[in-house]
Design a protein around this motif. Structure first.
Motif, PDB file in Angstrom:
ATOM      1  N   GLU A  66      -0.087   8.124  -1.932  1.00 40.14           N
ATOM      2  CA  GLU A  66       0.017   7.646  -0.558  1.00 40.14           C
ATOM      3  C   GLU A  66       1.476   7.387  -0.188  1.00 40.14           C
ATOM      4  O   GLU A  66       1.895   7.631   0.938  1.00 40.14           O
ATOM      5  CB  GLU A  66      -0.786   6.357  -0.344  1.00 40.14           C
ATOM      6  CG  GLU A  66      -0.547   5.813   1.056  1.00 40.14           C
ATOM      7  CD  GLU A  66      -1.422   4.662   1.476  1.00 40.14           C
ATOM      8  OE1 GLU A  66      -2.045   4.025   0.629  1.00 40.14           O
ATOM      9  OE2 GLU A  66      -1.455   4.397   2.700  1.00 40.14           O
ATOM     10  N   ASP A  86      -3.470   6.107  -5.150  1.00 43.35           N
ATOM     11  CA  ASP A  86      -3.188   5.100  -4.117  1.00 43.35           C
ATOM     12  C   ASP A  86      -2.740   3.845  -4.863  1.00 43.35           C
ATOM     13  O   ASP A  86      -3.561   3.148  -5.470  1.00 43.35           O
ATOM     14  CB  ASP A  86      -4.417   4.813  -3.247  1.00 43.35           C
ATOM     15  CG  ASP A  86      -4.031   3.987  -2.014  1.00 43.35           C
ATOM     16  OD1 ASP A  86      -2.876   3.501  -1.984  1.00 43.35           O
ATOM     17  OD2 ASP A  86      -4.855   3.830  -1.106  1.00 43.35           O
ATOM     18  N   ASP A  89      -4.750   0.207  -2.605  1.00 44.40           N
ATOM     19  CA  ASP A  89      -5.704   0.494  -1.531  1.00 44.40           C
ATOM     20  C   ASP A  89      -6.210  -0.856  -1.025  1.00 44.40           C
ATOM     21  O   ASP A  89      -6.790  -1.627  -1.798  1.00 44.40           O
ATOM     22  CB  ASP A  89      -6.864   1.345  -2.055  1.00 44.40           C
ATOM     23  CG  ASP A  89      -7.887   1.584  -0.957  1.00 44.40           C
ATOM     24  OD1 ASP A  89      -7.491   2.060   0.118  1.00 44.40           O
ATOM     25  OD2 ASP A  89      -9.079   1.252  -1.152  1.00 44.40           O
ATOM     26  N   GLY A  90      -5.957  -1.108   0.256  1.00 45.97           N
ATOM     27  CA  GLY A  90      -6.286  -2.430   0.802  1.00 45.97           C
ATOM     28  C   GLY A  90      -5.009  -3.253   0.937  1.00 45.97           C
ATOM     29  O   GLY A  90      -5.009  -4.464   0.686  1.00 45.97           O
ATOM     30  N   THR A  91      -3.950  -2.584   1.373  1.00 49.84           N
ATOM     31  CA  THR A  91      -2.640  -3.252   1.475  1.00 49.84           C
ATOM     32  C   THR A  91      -2.674  -4.473   2.393  1.00 49.84           C
ATOM     33  O   THR A  91      -2.057  -5.501   2.097  1.00 49.84           O
ATOM     34  CB  THR A  91      -1.577  -2.243   1.984  1.00 49.84           C
ATOM     35  OG1 THR A  91      -1.548  -1.151   1.070  1.00 49.84           O
ATOM     36  CG2 THR A  91      -0.206  -2.860   2.075  1.00 49.84           C
ATOM     37  N   GLY A 187     -12.165  -3.632   3.868  1.00 48.47           N
ATOM     38  CA  GLY A 187     -10.734  -3.348   3.881  1.00 48.47           C
ATOM     39  C   GLY A 187     -10.162  -2.615   2.689  1.00 48.47           C
ATOM     40  O   GLY A 187      -8.941  -2.471   2.594  1.00 48.47           O
ATOM     41  N   ALA A 189     -11.246   0.975   0.874  1.00 50.96           N
ATOM     42  CA  ALA A 189     -12.229   2.055   0.770  1.00 50.96           C
ATOM     43  C   ALA A 189     -12.620   2.335  -0.679  1.00 50.96           C
ATOM     44  O   ALA A 189     -13.797   2.523  -0.994  1.00 50.96           O
ATOM     45  CB  ALA A 189     -11.656   3.315   1.402  1.00 50.96           C
ATOM     46  N   GLU A 206     -16.267   6.646   6.638  1.00 51.44           N
ATOM     47  CA  GLU A 206     -15.084   6.418   7.478  1.00 51.44           C
ATOM     48  C   GLU A 206     -14.532   7.748   7.970  1.00 51.44           C
ATOM     49  O   GLU A 206     -14.421   8.707   7.219  1.00 51.44           O
ATOM     50  CB  GLU A 206     -13.991   5.628   6.732  1.00 51.44           C
ATOM     51  CG  GLU A 206     -12.879   5.201   7.699  1.00 51.44           C
ATOM     52  CD  GLU A 206     -11.921   4.137   7.158  1.00 51.44           C
ATOM     53  OE1 GLU A 206     -12.254   3.457   6.170  1.00 51.44           O
ATOM     54  OE2 GLU A 206     -10.824   4.015   7.760  1.00 51.44           O
TER      55      GLU A 206
END
Ligand code: IPD
Length: 267
Positions: A66, A86, A89-91, A187, A189, A206
């Motif tokens: 990412e 990633d 994930d969920g920054t 929040g 994925a 999503e």
């Protein structure tokens, strides 16, 4: 030659732990990329650690992360061994101190994912799978739920901050909300899809998620007995419309996704 799963598992665990520890000791540096997407100093730290370890152990492999995407327009690069990462994930959750964030690492060969690891330090969950081994969480086997119909199902989803409520993603959200037992927006994925893999949730959808958010979790939900698919590719590269489920509710879930309205919307 290192075993790809052991390597991914170890790297996701070490990265997650290091980042959780770094956050405990210091204030995060926050900035915004691509307009308004949050980026923390920890995302970059994690990215650097993961890239460095992959480059050292598998120097001939490509990396799609990412935080640093290479040009993979050469089909050779996409078909050869490819790590899809990633770092966090969920920054946004991570930056607020919410526990739902994780580090996700997958490796693909010839276009198919061969191993994946997702580690959520704050929830103490390490999910893994390989193409020929079943999924586990913290070393224990996991399985998707047996919920047979959407009206009894919990659906995890995500919606982008900048999507106008009159647009197709919200129409789909509303349709899930009125047909499923409950819809949740947690929040992260990768963790959401892993919760479908362990049966705590029953489906995930999503439009506008990225390949690095779902690469490892897709294998994990499939190897736990579920079903997952890219419904279509969205612009820009690596952005997708994605659904995962326990398999039993899959067609009911995806029948609520009006793909032509999403394609017209173009994201
Ligand atoms: C985000 C999370 C979130 C989803 C967003 C993603 P990031 O990933 O997975 O659940 O709704 O679409 O971008 O940016 O925190 O890695």
């Amino acid at each position: 030659m290192a075993d790809p799963l052991e390597f991914a598992e170890d790297l996701a665990s070490r990265t997650g732990a290091l980042i959780a520890e770094a956050r405990a000791g210091q204030a995060l540096d926050l900035s915004y990329k691509d307009g308004n997407e949050l980026l923390t100093s920890a995302d970059l730290q994690a990215d650097e650690l993961i890239r460095g370890e992959i480059e050292k152990t598998f120097p001939a492999h490509n990396i799609l992360s990412e935080e640093s995407s290479p040009d993979l327009s050469d089909p050779q690069a996409l078909n050869g061994p490819l790590w899809i990462v990633d770092p966090i994930d969920g920054t946004v959750n991570f930056s607020h101190g919410m526990p739902f964030w994780c580090c996700s690492i997958a490796v693909r060969e010839k276009g198919g994912t061969v191993a994946g690891a997702v580690y959520g330090p704050d929830v103490n969950e390490l999910y893994t799978a390989t193409a020929d081994r079943k999924s586990t969480c913290n070393g224990e086997p996991i399985f998707v739920s047996e919920v047979p119909t959407l009206d009894k199902a919990m659906i995890m989803t995500g919606v982008d901050q900048f999507v106008d409520p009159s647009l197709p993603p919200f129409a789909i959200f509303k349709s899930f909300a009125s047909n499923a037992q409950k819809v949740r927006v947690m929040g992260s994925a990768a963790l959401d899809i892993c919760r479908v893999a362990n049966g705590a949730a029953d489906g995930y959808f999503e439009a506008g998620i990225y390949l690095w958010d779902v690469a490892a979790a897709q294998l994990i939900v499939e190897q736990a007995g579920g079903k997952a698919e890219i419904l279509y590719d969205m612009p820009p590269p690596y952005r997708i419309c994605f659904a995962a489920s326990n398999g039993l509710i899959h067609s009911e879930l995806t029948s609520l996704v009006d793909i032509s309205s999403l394609q017209e919307w173009k994201g």
